[in-house]
Write an enzyme that holds these catalytic residues in place. Structure first.
Site, PDB file in Angstrom:
ATOM      1  N   GLN A  35      30.914  37.302  25.383  1.00  0.00           N
ATOM      2  CA  GLN A  35      30.144  36.520  25.129  1.00  0.00           C
ATOM      3  C   GLN A  35      29.326  36.626  26.251  1.00  0.00           C
ATOM      4  O   GLN A  35      27.604  36.723  25.826  1.00  0.00           O
ATOM      5  CB  GLN A  35      30.548  35.824  26.702  1.00  0.00           C
ATOM      6  N   ARG A 108      35.219  49.582  39.146  1.00  0.00           N
ATOM      7  CA  ARG A 108      35.643  48.551  37.756  1.00  0.00           C
ATOM      8  C   ARG A 108      34.736  49.264  36.099  1.00  0.00           C
ATOM      9  O   ARG A 108      35.235  48.995  35.694  1.00  0.00           O
ATOM     10  CB  ARG A 108      34.862  47.681  38.507  1.00  0.00           C
ATOM     11  N   TYR A 217      37.520  51.771  50.079  1.00  0.00           N
ATOM     12  CA  TYR A 217      38.540  52.525  49.703  1.00  0.00           C
ATOM     13  C   TYR A 217      37.092  52.869  49.100  1.00  0.00           C
ATOM     14  O   TYR A 217      36.454  52.656  47.819  1.00  0.00           O
ATOM     15  CB  TYR A 217      39.383  52.279  49.176  1.00  0.00           C
TER      16      TYR A 217
HETATM   17  C1  LIG Z   1      38.046  40.558  45.029  1.00  0.00           C
HETATM   18  C2  LIG Z   1      39.282  40.957  44.233  1.00  0.00           C
HETATM   19  C3  LIG Z   1      39.596  42.067  43.841  1.00  0.00           C
HETATM   20  C4  LIG Z   1      40.475  42.635  42.960  1.00  0.00           C
HETATM   21  N1  LIG Z   1      41.457  43.376  43.807  1.00  0.00           N
HETATM   22  C5  LIG Z   1      42.051  44.120  42.606  1.00  0.00           C
HETATM   23  C6  LIG Z   1      43.212  45.675  42.511  1.00  0.00           C
HETATM   24  O1  LIG Z   1      42.309  45.966  43.042  1.00  0.00           O
HETATM   25  N2  LIG Z   1      43.310  45.482  41.411  1.00  0.00           N
HETATM   26  C7  LIG Z   1      43.876  44.971  40.490  1.00  0.00           C
HETATM   27  O2  LIG Z   1      44.898  45.149  39.497  1.00  0.00           O
HETATM   28  N3  LIG Z   1      42.904  43.471  40.254  1.00  0.00           N
HETATM   29  C8  LIG Z   1      42.767  43.314  41.806  1.00  0.00           C
HETATM   30  N4  LIG Z   1      41.878  42.210  41.105  1.00  0.00           N
HETATM   31  C9  LIG Z   1      42.228  40.971  39.872  1.00  0.00           C
HETATM   32  C10 LIG Z   1      41.197  42.170  39.040  1.00  0.00           C
HETATM   33  O3  LIG Z   1      39.842  41.582  39.291  1.00  0.00           O
HETATM   34  C11 LIG Z   1      41.397  40.108  37.798  1.00  0.00           C
HETATM   35  O4  LIG Z   1      42.881  40.059  37.590  1.00  0.00           O
HETATM   36  C12 LIG Z   1      41.189  41.540  36.191  1.00  0.00           C
HETATM   37  O5  LIG Z   1      39.496  40.984  36.351  1.00  0.00           O
HETATM   38  C13 LIG Z   1      41.217  40.235  34.652  1.00  0.00           C
HETATM   39  O6  LIG Z   1      41.081  40.663  33.859  1.00  0.00           O
HETATM   40  P1  LIG Z   1      41.053  39.545  33.221  1.00  0.00           P
HETATM   41  O7  LIG Z   1      40.429  41.231  31.138  1.00  0.00           O
HETATM   42  O8  LIG Z   1      42.230  38.749  32.451  1.00  0.00           O
HETATM   43  O9  LIG Z   1      39.476  38.774  32.633  1.00  0.00           O
HETATM   44  P2  LIG Z   1      38.146  39.321  33.641  1.00  0.00           P
HETATM   45  O10 LIG Z   1      38.210  40.691  33.853  1.00  0.00           O
HETATM   46  O11 LIG Z   1      37.590  38.092  33.911  1.00  0.00           O
HETATM   47  O12 LIG Z   1      37.701  39.742  31.426  1.00  0.00           O
HETATM   48  C14 LIG Z   1      37.272  38.010  30.602  1.00  0.00           C
HETATM   49  C15 LIG Z   1      36.222  38.512  30.075  1.00  0.00           C
HETATM   50  O13 LIG Z   1      36.121  37.419  28.883  1.00  0.00           O
HETATM   51  C16 LIG Z   1      34.948  37.338  28.832  1.00  0.00           C
HETATM   52  N5  LIG Z   1      35.261  35.891  28.102  1.00  0.00           N
HETATM   53  C17 LIG Z   1      35.113  34.336  29.062  1.00  0.00           C
HETATM   54  N6  LIG Z   1      34.556  33.252  28.721  1.00  0.00           N
HETATM   55  C18 LIG Z   1      34.331  34.266  27.628  1.00  0.00           C
HETATM   56  C19 LIG Z   1      33.831  32.433  26.356  1.00  0.00           C
HETATM   57  N7  LIG Z   1      33.790  31.920  26.017  1.00  0.00           N
HETATM   58  N8  LIG Z   1      33.268  33.844  25.183  1.00  0.00           N
HETATM   59  C20 LIG Z   1      33.798  35.074  25.158  1.00  0.00           C
HETATM   60  N9  LIG Z   1      33.808  35.829  26.000  1.00  0.00           N
HETATM   61  C21 LIG Z   1      34.332  35.199  26.995  1.00  0.00           C
HETATM   62  C22 LIG Z   1      34.060  37.680  29.791  1.00  0.00           C
HETATM   63  O14 LIG Z   1      32.580  37.652  29.653  1.00  0.00           O
HETATM   64  C23 LIG Z   1      35.060  38.917  30.644  1.00  0.00           C
HETATM   65  O15 LIG Z   1      34.358  39.755  29.810  1.00  0.00           O
HETATM   66  C24 LIG Z   1      40.982  41.488  42.478  1.00  0.00           C
HETATM   67  C25 LIG Z   1      40.445  40.105  41.882  1.00  0.00           C
HETATM   68  C26 LIG Z   1      39.385  40.139  42.943  1.00  0.00           C
HETATM   69  C27 LIG Z   1      38.984  38.598  43.140  1.00  0.00           C
END
Ligand SMILES: Cc1cc2nc3c(=O)[nH]c(=O)nc-3n(C[C@H](O)[C@H](O)[C@H](O)COP(=O)(O)OP(=O)(O)OC[C@H]3O[C@@H](n4cnc5c(N)ncnc54)[C@H](O)[C@@H]3O)c2cc1C
Length: 399
Positions: A35, A108, A217
């Protein structure tokens, strides 16, 4: 409308890009629809433990990681008020030797960028930007995804990798019901040169205290310090990283904590805050030719640092299942769920349990931190708690 032989992934986050890379490496055709108008990640750090680097190495990313990662020597614990320090556990040579691949600390944006580069090196136009998924319709032999700009694509199957507020999840299973934990997370980055030398170290530090927890870190070759903190607060319930707070508000949340904590807070360029929500495990993630991965189906509290790592493991396993059963996506997704559901549910549950032990009011008592460190935070105890996570090999799972 393009061919229905391809896999469409909704969301180009860490999970979606890993799945795309793993599928392309297996010779499958993939398009990723994101998106955002620009491919980028929030300015924050992420730790990828050995079980995650095992997958990233298998996808050929070892050298790219080495250009940006920090390999910490160890992890230490500090007392919230006095600053007293305890060695916690080795994160360097011992971890690498024990699990075969290292525990790395990354910006990230760097992780996201190297995944995107790897995907585009195999298929230059694989990622389509500015595409917000609006609806999905399924037919017996294909799926159609329609985007808000009116474009429709046809695919053999669809993977919803669209994060915690997943549209694909909502389309498949309806709205979720998140529950507020009473806890807010803060995030921020500090250029290393702004910190005093005794803080600007290549190691991870956790500060134990009452009603809050701080960790920091180094990331990006050690050029930046990543700060994360958690605090019990119930006046903020927005689950989004686009919300900026102020350094004063953050400092106020950690009033009375050691000045080293405040030395970092004072220098954070832009502090962001996020209300922490929990969701119960989903009984299933797939419906016919559509499935979910990563935060879209098992969002987790960050108290095990595994949300992103689970998305990476999901992506690898999902691609392997699709390779084996491409002609029958429902079967591929059933096998993927069988392999992934229990492990990710355990991560969600244990992260929630860790939230309760990460900070308790008892830690206000000065002596209690030492008692807690001796009981819960010694190398052997940590190993017992983490072995099942770090030793797991998603690349060797039988499909
Ligand atoms: C404070 C904090 C610290 C963290 N630290 C860690 C860590 O040290 N190690 C670790 O492994 N994890 C960590 N996490 C967890 C990690 O950030 C998430 O689990 C991870 O980013 C999930 O990845 P994802 O690809 O599933 O989702 P996301 O990273 O959320 O990616 C989703 C993507 O989909 C897109 N999108 C959303 N809706 C739509 C739509 N309708 N149409 C098209 N595109 C869309 C978004 O723009 C985004 O680019 C942490 C989380 C938090 C809150």
């Amino acid at each position: 409308m393009a061919s229905a032989d391809k896999i469409v992934i909704v969301g180009a986050g860490i999970g979606g890009l890993t799945a795309a890379l793993a599928a392309l490496k297996r010779g499958l055709d993939v398009e990723v629809y994101e998106q955002a108008a620009e491919l980028k990640e929030v300015g924050a750090g992420i730790q990828i433990s050995s079980n995650g680097t095992r997958v990233l190495y298998a996808l050929g990313l070892e050298e790219a990681l080495k250009r940006v990662q920090v390999l910490p020597s160890k992890r230490q614990i500090r007392h919230w008020a006095t600053g007293e320090t305890w060695n916690w556990f080795d994160l360097g040579a011992v971890t690498q030797q024990r699990y075969g691949t290292p525990h790395v600390m990354l910006h990230r944006g760097d992780l996201h960028g190297l995944l995107a580069d790897a995907v585009r090196s195999l298929k230059p136009d694989a990622v389509r930007l500015g595409k917000h998924c609006a609806t999905i319709s399924t037919a017996p032999d294909h799926v159609e995804v329609r985007f808000e700009d009116g474009e429709t694509v046809r695919a053999a199957c669809v993977i919803g990798a669209d994060g915690i507020h997943s549209k694909v999840r909502q389309l498949l299973f309806g709205a979720d019901k998140p529950e507020f934990t009473g806890c807010v997370a803060w995030r921020g980055l500090v250029p290393m040169e702004k910190l005093p030398p005794h803080i600007a170290q290549m190691l991870g530090t956790n500060w134990l205290g009452p009603s809050g927890h701080v960790l920091h870190y180094p990331v990006r070759r050690g050029e930046i310090m990543n700060f994360i903190s958690f605090v019990e607060r119930d006046d903020w319930q927005v689950e989004s990283w686009v919300t900026q707070g102020t350094n004063d508000e953050l400092a106020n949340d950690f009033r009375g904590w050691h000045d080293d904590v405040h030395a970092i807070i004072r220098n954070i360029e832009t502090p962001y805050k996020w209300a922490m929500m929990v969701r119960g495990p989903m009984p299933r993630w797939s419906e016919g030719r559509v499935t979910l991965m990563g935060d879209a189906c098992h969002p987790t509290l960050p108290f095990l640092g595994q949300g992103g790592v689970m998305a990476v493991e999901d992506g690898y396993v999902l691609a392997a299942c699709l390779k084996k059963y491409f002609a029958d996506p429902a079967r591929a997704f059933a096998r993927y769920e069988d392999i992934r559901r229990e492990r990710t549910a355990t991560v969600v549950r244990k992260s929630h349990e860790n939230r309760r032990s990460a900070f308790s009011p008892a830690l206000a008592d000065r002596g209690q931190v030492a008692v807690e460190v001796a009981r819960e935070w010694q190398q052997e105890r940590v190993r017992e708690r983490m072995e099942w996570l770090y030793a797991y090999d998603a690349t060797a799972v039988e499909i």
